[in-house]
Design a protein around this motif. Sequence first.
Motif, PDB file in Angstrom:
ATOM      1  N   ALA A   5       5.418  19.997  11.792  1.00 33.73           N
ATOM      2  CA  ALA A   5       3.967  20.103  12.002  1.00 33.73           C
ATOM      3  C   ALA A   5       3.662  20.344  13.476  1.00 33.73           C
ATOM      4  O   ALA A   5       2.752  21.106  13.825  1.00 33.73           O
ATOM      5  CB  ALA A   5       3.273  18.842  11.501  1.00 33.73           C
ATOM      6  N   ALA A   6       4.412  19.702  14.378  1.00 36.64           N
ATOM      7  CA  ALA A   6       4.190  19.895  15.816  1.00 36.64           C
ATOM      8  C   ALA A   6       4.534  21.319  16.238  1.00 36.64           C
ATOM      9  O   ALA A   6       3.898  21.884  17.135  1.00 36.64           O
ATOM     10  CB  ALA A   6       5.014  18.886  16.604  1.00 36.64           C
ATOM     11  N   PRO A  10       0.622  24.927  17.116  1.00 33.32           N
ATOM     12  CA  PRO A  10       0.183  25.983  18.049  1.00 33.32           C
ATOM     13  C   PRO A  10       0.033  27.350  17.382  1.00 33.32           C
ATOM     14  O   PRO A  10      -0.868  28.113  17.714  1.00 33.32           O
ATOM     15  CB  PRO A  10       1.283  26.008  19.108  1.00 33.32           C
ATOM     16  N   LEU A  11       0.892  27.633  16.417  1.00 36.51           N
ATOM     17  CA  LEU A  11       0.781  28.916  15.714  1.00 36.51           C
ATOM     18  C   LEU A  11      -0.483  28.969  14.869  1.00 36.51           C
ATOM     19  O   LEU A  11      -1.135  30.011  14.781  1.00 36.51           O
ATOM     20  CB  LEU A  11       2.012  29.153  14.837  1.00 36.51           C
TER      21      LEU A  11
END
Length: 122
Positions: A5-6, A10-11
Amino acid sequence: MIRLAALALPLLLTAPAMAQTPTPLAPQRLVLNLADRDGDGVVSPVEAAEHLASGDAAELPAAQPLSPLHRGPRLRPGKAKAEKPDEAGFPGLSMKRRFVPASEFERALEYRFLEELKDRRK
């Protein structure tokens, strides 16, 4: 799972910005001289006069003298007079030059300073 998830966050945040197609900019003409009104690259006297008339007088350069001969008489500053040193030997720091009278504390400090100078000179 949290690492995935991290990495994906950003994507996901940049995806809408990447999906938009950039709008093409309209071509702009390069102007080298603002006085060139018709864009032929040559500033005619008429164009220069129009540009000067439409401009602000505060932006124009100030008039300069034609030659150094027409500046008028030259004034030379006089020589500075040397001040006599005060009793401490410092001409610029004398208590006599003060505009505001010295307080009792300042006079006491000055007296102690002068006495110390006299002792050191002996």
